[in-house]
Design an enzyme around this catalytic site. Structure first.
Site, PDB file in Angstrom:
ATOM      1  N   LYS A  15      54.294  10.415 -18.141  1.00  0.00           N
ATOM      2  CA  LYS A  15      53.327  10.152 -19.218  1.00  0.00           C
ATOM      3  C   LYS A  15      54.107   9.727 -20.459  1.00  0.00           C
ATOM      4  O   LYS A  15      55.188  10.232 -20.707  1.00  0.00           O
ATOM      5  CB  LYS A  15      52.572  11.457 -19.490  1.00  0.00           C
ATOM      6  CG  LYS A  15      51.615  11.416 -20.639  1.00  0.00           C
ATOM      7  CD  LYS A  15      51.131  12.814 -20.991  1.00  0.00           C
ATOM      8  CE  LYS A  15      52.131  13.536 -21.872  1.00  0.00           C
ATOM      9  NZ  LYS A  15      51.562  14.748 -22.480  1.00  0.00           N
ATOM     10  N   ASP A  27      50.524  22.687 -16.891  1.00  0.00           N
ATOM     11  CA  ASP A  27      50.956  22.270 -18.225  1.00  0.00           C
ATOM     12  C   ASP A  27      51.060  23.495 -19.110  1.00  0.00           C
ATOM     13  O   ASP A  27      50.583  24.568 -18.741  1.00  0.00           O
ATOM     14  CB  ASP A  27      49.960  21.271 -18.816  1.00  0.00           C
ATOM     15  CG  ASP A  27      50.620  20.374 -19.860  1.00  0.00           C
ATOM     16  OD1 ASP A  27      51.796  20.629 -20.189  1.00  0.00           O
ATOM     17  OD2 ASP A  27      49.970  19.425 -20.327  1.00  0.00           O
ATOM     18  N   ARG A  40      53.538   9.163 -24.646  1.00  0.00           N
ATOM     19  CA  ARG A  40      52.632   9.147 -25.790  1.00  0.00           C
ATOM     20  C   ARG A  40      52.866   7.871 -26.573  1.00  0.00           C
ATOM     21  O   ARG A  40      54.001   7.410 -26.693  1.00  0.00           O
ATOM     22  CB  ARG A  40      52.892  10.357 -26.690  1.00  0.00           C
ATOM     23  CG  ARG A  40      52.303  11.607 -26.113  1.00  0.00           C
ATOM     24  CD  ARG A  40      52.174  12.683 -27.155  1.00  0.00           C
ATOM     25  NE  ARG A  40      51.617  13.860 -26.530  1.00  0.00           N
ATOM     26  CZ  ARG A  40      50.308  14.029 -26.320  1.00  0.00           C
ATOM     27  NH1 ARG A  40      49.452  13.115 -26.701  1.00  0.00           N
ATOM     28  NH2 ARG A  40      49.872  15.110 -25.750  1.00  0.00           N
ATOM     29  N   GLY A  42      43.123  15.637 -23.230  1.00  0.00           N
ATOM     30  CA  GLY A  42      43.378  14.270 -22.782  1.00  0.00           C
ATOM     31  C   GLY A  42      44.409  14.204 -21.668  1.00  0.00           C
ATOM     32  O   GLY A  42      44.199  13.523 -20.652  1.00  0.00           O
ATOM     33  N   THR A  43      45.503  14.934 -21.840  1.00  0.00           N
ATOM     34  CA  THR A  43      46.601  14.839 -20.870  1.00  0.00           C
ATOM     35  C   THR A  43      46.140  15.263 -19.488  1.00  0.00           C
ATOM     36  O   THR A  43      46.304  14.539 -18.500  1.00  0.00           O
ATOM     37  CB  THR A  43      47.772  15.729 -21.332  1.00  0.00           C
ATOM     38  OG1 THR A  43      48.209  15.266 -22.592  1.00  0.00           O
ATOM     39  CG2 THR A  43      48.906  15.687 -20.345  1.00  0.00           C
ATOM     40  N   ASP A  76      53.633  16.111 -17.137  1.00  0.00           N
ATOM     41  CA  ASP A  76      54.623  15.195 -17.704  1.00  0.00           C
ATOM     42  C   ASP A  76      56.016  15.659 -17.296  1.00  0.00           C
ATOM     43  O   ASP A  76      56.177  16.748 -16.749  1.00  0.00           O
ATOM     44  CB  ASP A  76      54.469  14.995 -19.225  1.00  0.00           C
ATOM     45  CG  ASP A  76      54.755  16.260 -20.011  1.00  0.00           C
ATOM     46  OD1 ASP A  76      55.447  17.147 -19.477  1.00  0.00           O
ATOM     47  OD2 ASP A  76      54.298  16.350 -21.158  1.00  0.00           O
ATOM     48  N   HIS A 117      52.661  32.645 -16.023  1.00  0.00           N
ATOM     49  CA  HIS A 117      53.425  32.900 -14.800  1.00  0.00           C
ATOM     50  C   HIS A 117      52.439  33.410 -13.770  1.00  0.00           C
ATOM     51  O   HIS A 117      52.537  34.525 -13.305  1.00  0.00           O
ATOM     52  CB  HIS A 117      54.487  33.961 -15.038  1.00  0.00           C
ATOM     53  CG  HIS A 117      55.545  33.488 -15.963  1.00  0.00           C
ATOM     54  ND1 HIS A 117      56.480  32.555 -15.586  1.00  0.00           N
ATOM     55  CD2 HIS A 117      55.808  33.778 -17.243  1.00  0.00           C
ATOM     56  CE1 HIS A 117      57.281  32.315 -16.607  1.00  0.00           C
ATOM     57  NE2 HIS A 117      56.893  33.034 -17.635  1.00  0.00           N
ATOM     58  N   ASP A 165      45.200  20.888 -25.385  1.00  0.00           N
ATOM     59  CA  ASP A 165      44.800  20.725 -26.783  1.00  0.00           C
ATOM     60  C   ASP A 165      43.473  19.958 -26.803  1.00  0.00           C
ATOM     61  O   ASP A 165      42.406  20.547 -26.790  1.00  0.00           O
ATOM     62  CB  ASP A 165      45.919  20.010 -27.526  1.00  0.00           C
ATOM     63  CG  ASP A 165      45.609  19.876 -29.010  1.00  0.00           C
ATOM     64  OD1 ASP A 165      44.583  20.428 -29.441  1.00  0.00           O
ATOM     65  OD2 ASP A 165      46.365  19.216 -29.738  1.00  0.00           O
ATOM     66  N   THR A 166      43.561  18.615 -26.789  1.00  0.00           N
ATOM     67  CA  THR A 166      42.311  17.856 -26.701  1.00  0.00           C
ATOM     68  C   THR A 166      41.846  17.740 -25.256  1.00  0.00           C
ATOM     69  O   THR A 166      40.722  17.331 -24.998  1.00  0.00           O
ATOM     70  CB  THR A 166      42.520  16.434 -27.236  1.00  0.00           C
ATOM     71  OG1 THR A 166      43.490  15.793 -26.388  1.00  0.00           O
ATOM     72  CG2 THR A 166      43.027  16.441 -28.650  1.00  0.00           C
TER      73      THR A 166
HETATM   74  O1  RP5 Z   1      46.592  16.082 -24.244  1.00  0.00           O
HETATM   75  P1  RP5 Z   1      46.325  17.257 -25.051  1.00  0.00           P
HETATM   76  O2  RP5 Z   1      45.482  18.306 -24.348  1.00  0.00           O
HETATM   77  O3  RP5 Z   1      45.731  16.915 -26.413  1.00  0.00           O
HETATM   78  O4  RP5 Z   1      47.705  17.951 -25.433  1.00  0.00           O
HETATM   79  C1  RP5 Z   1      48.401  18.798 -24.561  1.00  0.00           C
HETATM   80  C2  RP5 Z   1      49.679  18.175 -24.107  1.00  0.00           C
HETATM   81  O5  RP5 Z   1      50.482  17.784 -25.200  1.00  0.00           O
HETATM   82  C3  RP5 Z   1      51.815  18.235 -24.982  1.00  0.00           C
HETATM   83  O6  RP5 Z   1      52.538  18.340 -26.151  1.00  0.00           O
HETATM   84  C4  RP5 Z   1      51.613  19.527 -24.263  1.00  0.00           C
HETATM   85  O7  RP5 Z   1      52.788  19.935 -23.636  1.00  0.00           O
HETATM   86  C5  RP5 Z   1      50.521  19.122 -23.315  1.00  0.00           C
HETATM   87  O8  RP5 Z   1      51.071  18.406 -22.254  1.00  0.00           O
END
Ligand code: RP5
Length: 635
Positions: free
Chosen positions: A105, A132, A107, A139-140, A82, A63, A136-137
């Site tokens: 987006k 967001d 998947r 990529g998004t 997304d 926040h 994680d990786t």
């Molecule tokens: O693309 P990466 O960084 O691996 O994953 C993160 C995204 O995967 C989704 O579930 C999360 O909400 C976020 O948008």
């Protein structure tokens, strides 16, 4: 697993209520069945927590739009990476007074790879802030950044709550087009995963939430710490009181009348004061000062936007043509209908005219043929010609009627002369010009209306921002007077700010430490004085007895007297030891003499016994007889 075990342990230890504080709710992203044959792991984790015995889970979301508000970025657009995150992104956009765009987006599987689809919203020429929940990786967000740059954004920032940063994410993020990547500290980022682009925010709100929940479970450790820091010790308090002058001279301007601080009073409540000052500091500084600053920034921003809206409204007004078009849309439509009608009539007239001309041609041909074939019968009527002639008359009547209808149809169009095709074409061109003028006028008017609507809306926003600023000022004033009241209650000058209170308490602490050292030294000095007193009590009578001069006021002379006494004592001891040695030697000599005496007496006794046995008391006679006996024994 550890968390589940801890929860189970708490449950089995009869905890009344168990709250699991999970800044990052792992597996939270797998929260729906968006494809066949995938797990809903978020639900599974929730079920596990519930089964273990947790009553509540406390987790964290970012926040922190304030961070970006403080940056004062112009032309900002918040981008939900997304559709799922778009609601939260919208809140962020509202708080930043920025528009929202969404990236659609999809998947392709459950492996974590993502595919970008579409950018919804105006982003061209703007600075994008992607929002967001987690990276994680990476990529998004990186794909989102690329898509946004393809759509003409000037610059891209990234913010996300949780820096999971798995696999190659650190490299991906380092090489990404982001200017800055802002995350929270819900997941620690090891130094090897960090790069210059990553900013980790420790959101105070989240800290407070987690802190409050944790404090409810564990109590407040600060208090114990402060207790240790500021022991309630009479001696210490006196020593601090002694340092009052020194401290005051450091802290308070001499000319500042009426700011006398009773340090011992302050010290009595120092731990409370310290703790109080910390919380007051938070309220006074972080809450109210920040709110005020935010409100001021917001008002400034809204006023800038208002100026933009005013300029846009003026520009829209300037674009409105000087005079309105002569026809309104209905009249124009009526004219266009009339023109279509006139064209229909013109077509009918043209067909009638052509038909009449064809018949006239046929009639003339019949008449000419008849005259050349039979001159004598030329006076006789040709029945075919008569019939064609009747048709010509009918065609002429039709043509006249079509002409009348055409003239009537052309009248509303203001065609006074011949309503020819050219006249209708020129009328159509005129109507097209009018239509364009009308559309330009309407567009301009619509833009003026829209600009006015925006202006009114912006005026309302400015009013609201001004009202918030007034409220923030009031709150800050209230906080300030609370602060001043609190300073008064603790005997502190009202000129103190939270910083000077902290500085002041720092001085108190330094003084306390110094005074502790002074106290230690004093105790050491007292012990030495006690020793000297005892020494004097012992030395003085001895000195008197041994006729050694003593100055009772001067400890160094006392020491000289002690030295003289010691010297004399040493001499006496030496003499004593010498005497002792002589006495021992005399004793040894005496004992030796006595031994010899005893041995002599015993020899005399033996001799006397021998003489008695030899029947003589003359030793020479005894020897003669003894020799004689020996000689006899030998023979
Ligand atoms: O693309 P990466 O960084 O691996 O994953 C993160 C995204 O995967 C989704 O579930 C999360 O909400 C976020 O948008």
């Amino acid at each position: 697993m550890e968390l589940l075990i801890m929860i189970d342990a708490c449950k089995r230890a009869s905890a009344g209520r168990i709250t699991a504080v999970m800044p990052y709710y792992g597996y939270g992203r797998t929260d729906k069945k968006d494809q066949p044959r995938v797990p809903i792991t978020a639900r599974l984790v929730a079920d596990l927590l519930t089964a273990a015995g947790a009553d509540r889970v406390l987790t964290v979301d970012l926040h922190a739009p304030q961070y970006f508000a403080d940056k004062g970025i112009d032309d900002l657009v918040v981008v939900a990476v997304d559709i799922g995150i778009s609601k939260k992104a919208r809140d962020v956009a509202e708080r930043l007074s920025a528009p929202l765009a969404i990236i659609e987006k999809r998947r392709t599987d459950n492996s974590g790879e993502s595919e970008l689809m579409n950018v919804i919203g105006e982003v061209e020429g703007k600075v994008a802030l992607t929002f967001d929940d987690e990276i994680d990786t990476g990529g998004t967000v990186v794909n989102a950044a690329k898509a946004l740059l393809d759509h003409g954004v000037k610059e891209v920032y990234c913010c996300a709550s949780h820096p999971v940063l798995s696999r190659n994410a650190p490299e991906t993020m380092a090489q990404s087009p982001f200017t800055e990547i802002v995350v929270t500290d819900t997941i620690p980022i090891s130094p090897d995963k960090r790069n210059g682009k990553i900013t980790v925010l420790a959101d105070p709100g989240e800290r407070r939430v987690c802190g409050a929940a944790t404090a409810r479970c564990t109590g407040d450790p600060t208090r114990d710490y402060l207790r240790q820091l500021m022991p309630d010790d009479d001696e210490l308090r006196d020593l601090i009181a002694l340092a009052e002058e020194e401290c005051l001279s450091e802290l308070v301007d001499d000319e500042d009348e009426g700011t006398s601080i009773e340090l011992h009073q302050v010290n009595e409540g120092t731990d409370d004061t310290y703790r109080g000052s910390q919380s007051k500091r938070q309220i006074y500084e972080h809450q109210h000062v920040d709110t005020l600053r935010r409100s001021e920034q917001r008002l400034e921003q809204e006023q800038r936007t208002l100026a933009d809206c005013q300029a846009a409204a003026k520009e829209a007004q300037d674009r409105v043509p000087a005079s309105p078009p002569p026809l309104d849309a209905n009249a124009l439509e009526r004219r266009r209908a009339a023109l279509r009608n006139a064209r229909g009539r013109l077509n009918e007239y043209e067909r009638a005219r052509q038909s009449r001309e064809t018949l006239v041609g046929q009639l003339n041909a019949l008449i000419a043929g008849h005259e050349s074939s039979d001159a004598s019968s030329s006076a006789a009527p040709n029945p075919l010609a008569t019939a064609v002639s009747r048709q010509v008359s009918d065609a002429e009547a039709l043509e006249a009627s079509a002409w009348r209808l055409l003239v009537e149809a052309a009248a509303p169009l203001g065609i006074d002369g011949d309503p020819t095709g050219a006249a209708l074409d020129s009328t159509e061109a005129r109507l097209e010009t009018l239509r364009t003028a009308l559309s330009t006028w309407n567009d301009a008017k619509e833009k003026v209306d829209e600009a006015k609507r925006r202006l009114e809306e912006q005026e309302r926003r400015v009013e609201a921002a001004a009202a918030s600023l007034t409220d923030a000022n009031k709150s800050r004033e209230a906080a300030r007077s609370n602060w001043v009241e609190w300073l008064g209650q603790h005997g502190l000058p009202t000129s103190f700010t939270p910083d000077t209170v902290v500085e002041f308490l720092g001085h108190v602490e330094t003084t306390r430490v110094k005074m502790e050292q002074v106290g230690d030294n004093r105790r050491r000095v007292s012990a030495i004085e006690f020793d000297i007193r005892q020494f004097r009590e012992r030395v003085e009578p001895l000195a008197l007895r041994h006729d050694v001069q003593v100055d009772s006021e001067d400890s160094s002379k006392l020491a000289l007297a002690a030295d003289e006494l010691i010297r004399r004592l040493d001499e006496a001891e030496t003499a004593y030891h010498s005497r002792e040695r002589n006495r021992e030697q005399a004793e040894e000599d005496r004992q030796l003499l006595e031994g010899r005496k005893r041995r002599l007496e015993s020899a005399e006794e033996d001799l006397s016994a021998l003489l008695t046995a030899g029947g003589t008391d003359d030793t020479e006679e005894f020897r003669r007889r003894a020799r004689l006996d020996e000689e006899r024994g030998g023979a």
